[in-house]
Design an enzyme around this catalytic site. Structure first.
Site, short mmCIF file in Angstrom:
data_model
loop_
_atom_site.label_atom_id
_atom_site.label_comp_id
_atom_site.label_asym_id
_atom_site.label_seq_id
_atom_site.Cartn_x
_atom_site.Cartn_y
_atom_site.Cartn_z
N GLU A 109 1.01 -29.09 -4.94
CA GLU A 109 1.79 -28.08 -4.23
C GLU A 109 1.09 -27.90 -2.74
O GLU A 109 0.10 -28.92 -2.27
CB GLU A 109 1.31 -26.73 -4.75
CG GLU A 109 2.13 -26.61 -6.17
CD GLU A 109 1.68 -25.11 -6.76
OE1 GLU A 109 1.07 -24.47 -6.15
OE2 GLU A 109 2.29 -24.79 -8.01
N HIS A 220 6.09 -15.46 0.32
CA HIS A 220 6.35 -16.75 -0.32
C HIS A 220 7.57 -17.17 0.43
O HIS A 220 8.68 -16.38 0.61
CB HIS A 220 6.69 -16.56 -1.73
CG HIS A 220 6.60 -17.77 -2.41
ND1 HIS A 220 7.52 -18.88 -2.48
CD2 HIS A 220 5.79 -18.54 -3.37
CE1 HIS A 220 7.35 -19.77 -3.22
NE2 HIS A 220 6.27 -19.63 -3.74
N ARG A 264 1.74 -21.84 3.43
CA ARG A 264 2.98 -20.91 2.95
C ARG A 264 3.47 -19.94 4.50
O ARG A 264 4.38 -19.90 4.66
CB ARG A 264 2.35 -20.07 2.03
CG ARG A 264 2.84 -20.64 0.54
CD ARG A 264 2.35 -19.59 -0.44
NE ARG A 264 2.38 -20.25 -1.77
CZ ARG A 264 2.17 -19.49 -2.82
NH1 ARG A 264 1.42 -18.63 -2.61
NH2 ARG A 264 2.42 -20.25 -4.16
N HIS A 325 4.82 -11.64 -1.31
CA HIS A 325 4.30 -12.54 -2.65
C HIS A 325 2.79 -12.01 -2.80
O HIS A 325 2.45 -11.66 -3.92
CB HIS A 325 4.51 -14.17 -2.27
CG HIS A 325 4.06 -14.79 -3.54
ND1 HIS A 325 4.69 -14.74 -4.77
CD2 HIS A 325 2.98 -15.65 -3.72
CE1 HIS A 325 4.18 -15.39 -5.67
NE2 HIS A 325 3.34 -15.99 -5.11
N ARG A 360 -3.75 -17.37 1.51
CA ARG A 360 -3.89 -17.96 0.13
C ARG A 360 -3.48 -19.33 -0.19
O ARG A 360 -2.39 -19.56 0.08
CB ARG A 360 -3.78 -17.17 -0.94
CG ARG A 360 -3.95 -17.54 -2.32
CD ARG A 360 -3.84 -16.63 -3.58
NE ARG A 360 -2.15 -16.39 -3.53
CZ ARG A 360 -1.33 -17.16 -4.46
NH1 ARG A 360 -1.73 -18.10 -5.04
NH2 ARG A 360 -0.29 -16.98 -4.30
#
Length: 510
Positions: A109, A220, A264, A325, A360
């Site tokens: 990811e 997100h 992100r 998110h 995060r």
């Protein structure tokens, strides 16, 4: 010793299992036992399983994603404790996906140096974890009460000694653990379920606890631009899907060298900027090159959801938009979950250890619930006689970059009027979302304080009261941070200011 845990996600149920049977454990959750942010987590669990990966590499990735604000000690606790916590999770019935030769299947990811994402049934990791933990709690005979709304923490001499429920009844305890998750329902577009209304942070604020980094909210990049904002996992881009504009051209290559696999916040703002250039039209996620069979096998839940809404994503790109998110901020705790109020703990998304910094790292959240849910139990199991002392880390300490919490007036204005939740969500999305300015934040805070805190008469009004208090806190925190960093972007202060590389903090003014 009696311990009350509020919340039934991965953090709360892990703590419950690790505390039982040494203590009398009571789990309270306002919805069904399985309903939590955990249930909807798709991507998986980021954990080191074998070389060349290492805990040090995962720590480094966490720090990079955290935009200079991640607490090194908290990140080290997470990454070094991850393998043992995941092994215990597997023993509790979570059957992670494997390759044809029997090895753990590892996904990649955004912002991870190595493939290290464990998953279940492709994209149903959170649902599998939630189901397994609820089953183990039930089998253990732990008292779990669903459809039970906690309104406030009971205090005696400044110490948490129990909880007050919606019906006015009180339950006493030696320790209270907040494991209530995040606050995605602050925003018009969110991947979070309806239960994510910031309850734990609001309860902690009213109890006098310090909160930290509340201005940092992660959006997100890719939720389906359709009813429900269904999450399209980061792992889809990890497998090779790309983001294209209205003309079918990849646009993130001009934003960041890592393009779709950038952190992100970078991807989310890149999408938002492109949508603005397209007069608000969604961008498209192009997964057509992955093929129908692969998409159905690797992402069965996403595949089914897309097809239910009429999108054949193996044939044509699907419309996506950013959505709220994950909350990096929360109730300030140390690495054992201790808050500034003796007797009160917080773990999981509701807590802020500084682990995630300003942004995060993908798939660190489920691991956080596992590791820190276990640590709060370890602490209580090790010292049941006097389990809590307010952590020194809530005091000023330049060496770790934590501010002394500032008292802030977040109460109603004198002429406050009634409001509805959709108005709050629209205001937060427009003024306290992906792009923020001093003018917009001041106006938003004035508006929020001009709305009257509702009288708590039922579960929804309790949630609305919590959302309003939390919205004021987020907005006040965003106004105070005059720089851009991670999930907090100020259009009037677009640069990152090295002098502001400190964790913010606030408490309710009394």
């Amino acid at each position: 010793m009696r311990v009350i845990i509020i919340g039934s996600g991965v953090a709360g149920l892990t703590a419950a299992l690790d505390l039982h049977p040494q203590h009398d454990v009571l789990v309270l959750t306002k919805a069904d036992a399985s309903e939590s942010n955990t249930r909807y987590a798709q991507g998986g669990v980021a954990v080191v399983t074998s070389p060349p990966d290492s805990p040090a590499s995962q720590v480094a990735d966490t720090l990079v994603a955290g935009a200079g604000l991640s607490d090194v000690a908290a990140a080290t606790v997470l990454c070094e404790g991850g393998p043992a916590s995941v092994r215990e999770l597997a023993e509790r019935g979570v059957d992670f996906d494997t390759t044809a030769d029997g090895r753990l299947a590892l996904g990649l990811e955004a912002a991870h140096e190595h493939p290290r994402i464990l998953h279940v049934h492709g994209d149903a990791t959170g649902a599998a974890i939630a189901a397994a933990l609820v089953d183990r709690v039930t089998e253990a005979g732990i008292d779990l009460r669903a459809r039970t709304t906690v309104v406030d923490v009971l205090l005696d001499g400044g110490r948490a000694v129990g909880v007050r429920l919606l019906d006015g009844s009180e339950i006493t305890a030696d320790a209270v653990i907040l494991a209530t998750g995040g606050a995605g329902q602050l925003y018009r577009h969110t991947t979070n379920p309806e239960v994510a209304t910031g309850d734990g942070v609001a309860i902690a604020l009213r109890a006098g606890a310090a909160v930290a980094d509340v201005e940092f909210y992660q959006f997100h990049p890719t939720s389906l631009a359709a009813a429900g904002n269904f999450l399209i996992s980061e792992a889809v881009r990890g497998e090779g899907a790309t983001l294209v504009d209205a003309d079918g051209v990849r646009f993130l290559l001009d934003v960041h060298p890592a393009a779709e696999l950038a952190p992100r916040d970078v991807v989310a703002r890149g999408i938002a900027d492109q949508m603005a250039r397209q007069h608000g039209a969604p961008v498209r996620l192009d997964a057509t090159g992955l093929g129908r069979d692969f998409l159905a096998r690797r992402f069965p839940t996403i595949d089914a959801s897309c097809r239910r809404q009429g999108f054949a994503w193996d044939v044509e790109p699907i419309p996506v938009t950013p959505a709220a998110h994950y909350w990096m901020g929360g109730v300030r705790t140390d690495v054992w979950g201790r808050t500034s109020v003796p007797g009160l703990y917080a773990v999981g998304e509701v807590a802020c250890t500084g682990l995630h910094g300003a942004n995060r790292l993908a798939s660190n959240s489920l691991l956080e619930g596992l590791v820190y849910g276990g640590r709060v139990a370890d602490h209580l199991n090790a010292d049941p006689a006097d389990p809590l002392v307010a952590p020194a880390a809530t005091d000023a300490d330049d060496s770790v970059g934590w501010q002394v919490p500032e008292p802030v007036d977040l109460g109603d204005a004198a002429d406050a009027e009634a409001y509805n939740r959709s108005d709050l969500q629209a205001l937060m999305w427009e003024s306290v979302g992906l792009r923020r300015t001093a003018e917009g934040l001041r106006e938003a805070l004035d508006t929020l304080r001009g709305w009257r805190t509702p009288e708590v008469t039922d579960a929804k009004s309790a949630e609305d009261a919590n959302l309003l208090l939390v919205a004021r806190a987020v907005t006040a925190g965003a106004l105070r941070r005059t720089e851009s960093r991670g999930g907090h972007f100020r259009a009037d202060f677009p640069a990152t200011d090295p002098t502001q590389a400190v964790h913010s903090g606030l408490v309710l003014a009394r």
